[in-house]
Design a protein around this motif. Structure first.
Motif, PDB file in Angstrom:
ATOM      1  N   TYR A  45      12.250  15.910  -4.544  1.00 11.89           N
ATOM      2  CA  TYR A  45      11.693  14.570  -4.729  1.00 11.89           C
ATOM      3  C   TYR A  45      10.308  14.483  -4.101  1.00 11.89           C
ATOM      4  CZ  TYR A  45      14.297  14.518  -0.295  1.00 11.89           C
ATOM      5  OH  TYR A  45      14.838  14.858   0.924  1.00 11.89           O
ATOM      6  N   GLY A  46       9.497  13.582  -4.662  1.00  6.79           N
ATOM      7  CA  GLY A  46       8.209  13.296  -4.064  1.00  6.79           C
ATOM      8  C   GLY A  46       8.378  12.358  -2.885  1.00  6.79           C
ATOM      9  N   LEU A  47       7.505  12.472  -1.913  1.00  6.81           N
ATOM     10  CA  LEU A  47       7.560  11.640  -0.716  1.00  6.81           C
ATOM     11  C   LEU A  47       6.319  10.765  -0.634  1.00  6.81           C
ATOM     12  CD1 LEU A  47       8.778  14.356   1.795  1.00  6.81           C
ATOM     13  CD2 LEU A  47      10.092  12.371   1.042  1.00  6.81           C
ATOM     14  N   CYS A  48       6.527   9.528  -0.241  1.00  4.42           N
ATOM     15  CA  CYS A  48       5.387   8.639  -0.025  1.00  4.42           C
ATOM     16  C   CYS A  48       5.739   7.642   1.069  1.00  4.42           C
ATOM     17  CB  CYS A  48       4.985   7.923  -1.312  1.00  4.42           C
ATOM     18  SG  CYS A  48       6.272   6.920  -2.062  1.00  4.42           S
ATOM     19  N   ASP A  49       4.710   7.080   1.650  1.00  5.83           N
ATOM     20  CA  ASP A  49       4.875   6.025   2.647  1.00  5.83           C
ATOM     21  C   ASP A  49       4.489   4.704   2.005  1.00  5.83           C
ATOM     22  OD1 ASP A  49       5.463   8.090   4.365  1.00  5.83           O
ATOM     23  OD2 ASP A  49       3.474   8.094   5.318  1.00  5.83           O
TER      24      ASP A  49
ATOM     25  N   ILE B 219       6.365  -4.233   7.352  1.00  2.93           N
ATOM     26  CA  ILE B 219       7.311  -3.115   7.381  1.00  2.93           C
ATOM     27  C   ILE B 219       6.639  -1.904   6.740  1.00  2.93           C
ATOM     28  CG2 ILE B 219       9.518  -2.197   6.554  1.00  2.93           C
ATOM     29  CD1 ILE B 219      10.660  -4.966   6.539  1.00  2.93           C
ATOM     30  N   GLU B 220       6.797  -0.749   7.375  1.00  8.61           N
ATOM     31  CA  GLU B 220       6.345   0.503   6.781  1.00  8.61           C
ATOM     32  C   GLU B 220       7.528   1.445   6.658  1.00  8.61           C
ATOM     33  OE1 GLU B 220       2.894   3.935   7.105  1.00  8.61           O
ATOM     34  OE2 GLU B 220       3.270   2.640   8.840  1.00  8.61           O
ATOM     35  N   ILE B 221       7.772   1.910   5.439  1.00  8.34           N
ATOM     36  CA  ILE B 221       8.812   2.902   5.172  1.00  8.34           C
ATOM     37  C   ILE B 221       8.134   4.262   5.050  1.00  8.34           C
ATOM     38  CG2 ILE B 221      10.660   3.649   3.623  1.00  8.34           C
ATOM     39  CD1 ILE B 221      11.327   0.994   4.868  1.00  8.34           C
ATOM     40  N   LYS B 222       8.495   5.189   5.910  1.00 10.13           N
ATOM     41  CA  LYS B 222       7.897   6.524   5.882  1.00 10.13           C
ATOM     42  C   LYS B 222       8.911   7.500   5.267  1.00 10.13           C
ATOM     43  CE  LYS B 222       5.117   7.680   9.239  1.00 10.13           C
ATOM     44  NZ  LYS B 222       3.830   7.308   8.672  1.00 10.13           N
ATOM     45  N   GLY B 223       8.486   8.147   4.185  1.00 10.60           N
ATOM     46  CA  GLY B 223       9.367   9.119   3.549  1.00 10.60           C
ATOM     47  C   GLY B 223      10.205   8.550   2.426  1.00 10.60           C
ATOM     48  N   CYS B 224       9.687   7.561   1.720  1.00 10.57           N
ATOM     49  CA  CYS B 224      10.368   7.058   0.519  1.00 10.57           C
ATOM     50  C   CYS B 224      10.481   8.212  -0.487  1.00 10.57           C
ATOM     51  CB  CYS B 224       9.570   5.902  -0.061  1.00 10.57           C
ATOM     52  SG  CYS B 224      10.262   5.189  -1.556  1.00 10.57           S
ATOM     53  N   GLN B 225      11.655   8.386  -1.076  1.00  7.79           N
ATOM     54  CA  GLN B 225      11.947   9.552  -1.915  1.00  7.79           C
ATOM     55  C   GLN B 225      11.987   9.152  -3.394  1.00  7.79           C
ATOM     56  OE1 GLN B 225      15.666  10.862  -0.215  1.00  7.79           O
ATOM     57  NE2 GLN B 225      14.763  11.107   1.815  1.00  7.79           N
ATOM     58  N   VAL B 226      11.142   9.791  -4.197  1.00  5.89           N
ATOM     59  CA  VAL B 226      11.027   9.465  -5.620  1.00  5.89           C
ATOM     60  C   VAL B 226      11.349  10.706  -6.443  1.00  5.89           C
ATOM     61  CG1 VAL B 226       9.544   8.543  -7.435  1.00  5.89           C
ATOM     62  CG2 VAL B 226       9.238   7.771  -5.057  1.00  5.89           C
TER      63      VAL B 226
ATOM     64  N   ARG C 205       0.847  -1.175   0.000  1.00  5.98           N
ATOM     65  CA  ARG C 205       0.000   0.000   0.000  1.00  5.98           C
ATOM     66  C   ARG C 205       0.894   1.241   0.000  1.00  5.98           C
ATOM     67  NH1 ARG C 205      -2.475  -0.675   4.469  1.00  5.98           N
ATOM     68  NH2 ARG C 205      -1.470   0.894   5.767  1.00  5.98           N
ATOM     69  N   ILE C 206       0.664   2.131  -0.956  1.00  9.44           N
ATOM     70  CA  ILE C 206       1.485   3.333  -1.095  1.00  9.44           C
ATOM     71  C   ILE C 206       0.597   4.552  -0.905  1.00  9.44           C
ATOM     72  CG2 ILE C 206       3.028   4.632  -2.628  1.00  9.44           C
ATOM     73  CD1 ILE C 206       3.541   1.953  -4.095  1.00  9.44           C
ATOM     74  N   THR C 207       0.977   5.419   0.011  1.00 10.97           N
ATOM     75  CA  THR C 207       0.212   6.642   0.247  1.00 10.97           C
ATOM     76  C   THR C 207       1.113   7.858   0.032  1.00 10.97           C
ATOM     77  OG1 THR C 207       0.711   6.520   2.614  1.00 10.97           O
ATOM     78  CG2 THR C 207      -1.369   5.583   1.880  1.00 10.97           C
ATOM     79  N   GLY C 208       0.528   8.938  -0.487  1.00 13.69           N
ATOM     80  CA  GLY C 208       1.277  10.161  -0.722  1.00 13.69           C
ATOM     81  C   GLY C 208       1.533  10.920   0.562  1.00 13.69           C
ATOM     82  N   GLN C 209       2.364  11.969   0.483  1.00 13.35           N
ATOM     83  CA  GLN C 209       2.744  12.709   1.668  1.00 13.35           C
ATOM     84  C   GLN C 209       1.571  13.450   2.309  1.00 13.35           C
ATOM     85  OE1 GLN C 209       5.224  15.225  -1.395  1.00 13.35           O
ATOM     86  NE2 GLN C 209       5.381  16.158   0.579  1.00 13.35           N
ATOM     87  N   ASN C 210       0.491  13.646   1.542  1.00 11.32           N
ATOM     88  CA  ASN C 210      -0.706  14.294   2.099  1.00 11.32           C
ATOM     89  C   ASN C 210      -1.734  13.277   2.578  1.00 11.32           C
ATOM     90  OD1 ASN C 210      -1.536  13.261  -0.315  1.00 11.32           O
ATOM     91  ND2 ASN C 210      -2.325  15.197  -1.148  1.00 11.32           N
TER      92      ASN C 210
END
Length: 447
Positions: free
Chosen positions: A69-73, A84-91, A26-31
Motif C-alpha cells: 500500500y501507499g503511505l501518506c500523512d 488532527i494529523e494521521i501519519k501513515g494512512c494506507q492506500v 493537507r495530504i503529503t506523500g511518504q517522501n
C-alpha cells in the motif's frame, strides 16, 4: 508508472456529530512530497477524493513481504477546532481508503489553546511484526466459566452497541478505547487483511473477526477475569487494532452487510472462537489461514465455503438475536419505490431528522409511501455514509440510517456519570474515547 488508489476524507464535529464545512486538508506523500494541498470539505464534511500513488497491485496478491500500500500523512484543520494529523494512512491500488476526522472544539474541558493530535497508524498485520495467536479452546466451557468467575454468561447472542478495546496485552498498562461495534470490526479487518482481495475472502475474514469478538463478549472472557475491557489489540490474544486508522470502501460495505452474522457449531449457542493465522509466517493447522482464504477466494468459493473448508462442515451462520441501541429492527425486506407502510414512515422520519445535521440530504414528505423523493434522499444518505448509492433501503442501509438517526437525536442523553458533561461516541468512524479521558460512561438512552 505507479498504480493509483483513492483517499476520501470526512470531517465532522466530535461534539454534536455535525459535518464541518470548509475544513482544510493537507495530504503529503511518504517522501514528504505534497499530494494535495488545501482540499476543503463540503457541507457534508466530505473532501474531494484525492489520488495517491501506490505500489503495484501484485504486491498484495502474493505473500511477497513487500508493503503493498501507499503511505501518506493527512492533516486536517478547521477554524475553532483542534487539528488532527494521521501519519501513515494506507492506500491500496484500485481501492478507496476512507479517513475519518472527528475534530474537538477549542475550549473543550476549559482548554483554550489550539492543539494538534498526532496519530501513527500501525502496519498491516500481514507485513508487520506481530506476535502469533496463543491457541485457546475454540468452544468455552460455560458452566466452568460461571463457577470460576461468578458471572452469568449471556443467555443469547447480542451485537453490542459499544465495545471497550484495551490497546495492548491484557496485563500491560495501556489505554482503553470505547468504539462502536461495527467500527471496531472495520478497523480490525482493515488492519488484518488486504482490501484488494476477492470479496468472498474479505467476507470470510470479517465473519471470523465478528464471531471471535462475539465469543469474547458472550462469555464475558475478560470481564470475568476482573479486567475493565472486552477485548485487546494484542494479536497474541485477540486482533490487530489501530486507533483511528483509515478503513476501505469494500470492507466497510461488507461489514455493514454482515455485522450481525457469526459462526457457530451445530448444537452450540456460543459463537465459535474463530482463531486464525497468516499461513506463511505462522502455521496453524485446524484454523483458517488468511493467505489460504485468499487462494480459495481466487478459486471462486464463497465466504461460507471458505470458512467450512477450514473449520469443518458442522457449522452454521446465524444472525444475532438483537442489535443493541437500535430503536426498530430491520423489517425483513428491502424498501424501494412502491413500498408502503410503517417501515417507510420510519425511514422518512429518520432521514428528515438526519438532514438537520446533514442538509445535503433532501427532506421528504412523511406519508409512508416510498416514492422517487424518498429514494433520492436515501441515495444521498448512502453516498455520504459510504454505502452503495442504490436508493434502496436494504439491511445495511436500514441499520446505518438507524445509527445516524440515534446519534443526531440522542446526543444530549449521553452523559459522563462523574462530571455530567455530554459524551458522544461517533457512529460512522473508527473513532473512540480514551478511558483516561472518560473514566466511566453511562448510556441511559437507546443508543
Amino acid at each position: 508508472m505507479p498504480d493509483i488508489g483513492n483517499l476520501k476524507v470526512q470531517v465532522y464535529s466530535e461534539d454534536g456529530f455535525k459535518p464541518i464545512e470548509g475544513a482544510t486538508c493537507r495530504i503529503t506523500g511518504q517522501n514528504g512530497s505534497t499530494v494535495k494541498e488545501q482540499v476543503r470539505s463540503d457541507d457534508s464534511g466530505v473532501c474531494d477524493v484525492v489520488e495517491v500513488d501506490t505500489p503495484p497491485i501484485e504486491y498484495s496478491m502474493e505473500p511477497t513481504g513487500k508493503i503493498p500500500y501507499g503511505l501518506c500523512d493527512v492533516f486536517v484543520d478547521a477554524d475553532g477546532y483542534e487539528g488532527i494529523e494521521i501519519k501513515g494512512c494506507q492506500v491500496f491500488p484500485n481501492r478507496e481508503a476512507i479517513q475519518i476526522f472527528p475534530l474537538k472544539k477549542i475550549g473543550r474541558n476549559g482548554k483554550r489553546e489550539k492543539k494538534v493530535e498526532v496519530i501513527e497508524v500501525k502496519e498491516n498485520r500481514l507485513v508487520g511484526n506481530f506476535p502469533p495467536k496463543i491457541p485457546e479452546d475454540p468452544v468455552k466451557d460455560l458452566e466452568k466459566l460461571k463457577q470460576t468467575t461468578g458471572l452469568v454468561v449471556l443467555d443469547k447472542v447480542v451485537v453490542p452497541e459499544l465495545i471497550v478495546v484495551h490497546d495492548g496485552a491484557p496485563k500491560k498498562a495501556a489505554k482503553n478505547y470505547t468504539v462502536r461495534f461495527k467500527e471496531y470490526i472495520k478497523n480490525v479487518a482493515s488492519s488484518e487483511i488486504y482490501a484488494t482481495w476477492p470479496i468472498a475472502t474479505i467476507k470470510a475474514n470479517i465473519l471470523c473477526i465478528i464471531s471471535f469478538t462475539l465469543n469474547r463478549i458472550y462469555t464475558e472472557w475478560y470481564r470475568g477475569k476482573g479486567y475493565n475491557f472486552q477485548i485487546t489489540s494484542s494479536t497474541a490474544y485477540d486482533h490487530a487494532f489501530s486507533y483511528r486508522r483509515n478503513i476501505y470502501d469494500n470492507i466497510s460495505k461488507a461489514v455493514d452487510e454482515i455485522f450481525t452474522t457469526y459462526v457457530k457449531l451445530i448444537g452450540r449457542k456460543q459463537p465459535l472462537l474463530t482463531q486464525y493465522c497468516d499461513g506463511i509466517k505462522v502455521q496453524c493447522p485446524g484454523w483458517m489461514t488468511q493467505w489460504g482464504s485468499k487462494s480459495l477466494g481466487d478459486a471462486g468459493k464463497n465466504e461460507y465455503q471458505i470458512i467450512r473448508d477450514f473449520y469443518g462442515t458442522e457449522i452454521q451462520f446465524p444472525r444475532a438475536d438483537e442489535v443493541e441501541g437500535i430503536p426498530k429492527s430491520y423489517p425483513g425486506y428491502k424498501l424501494t419505490i412502491g413500498s408502503r407502510g410503517a417501515p417507510v414512515r420510519t425511514v422518512q422520519t429518520y432521514l428528515n431528522r438526519i438532514s438537520v445535521n446533514y442538509p445535503a440530504i433532501p427532506k421528504v414528505k412523511v406519508d409512508s409511501i416510498y416514492g422517487k423523493q424518498t429514494a433520492e434522499s436515501v441515495k444521498k444518505f448512502q453516498s455520504i455514509f459510504n454505502l452503495t448509492p442504490t436508493g434502496v433501503v436494504d439491511y445495511a442501509t436500514w441499520y446505518q440510517i438507524s445509527n445516524i438517526y440515534v446519534a443526531v437525536s440522542k446526543i444530549a442523553e449521553l452523559r459522563n456519570e462523574y462530571t455530567g458533561n455530554k459524551i458522544f461516541i461517533p457512529p460512522n468512524s473508527n473513532d473512540s474515547y480514551r478511558s483516561d479521558d472518560v473514566p466511566k460512561i453511562e448510556y441511559p438512552c437507546d443508543y
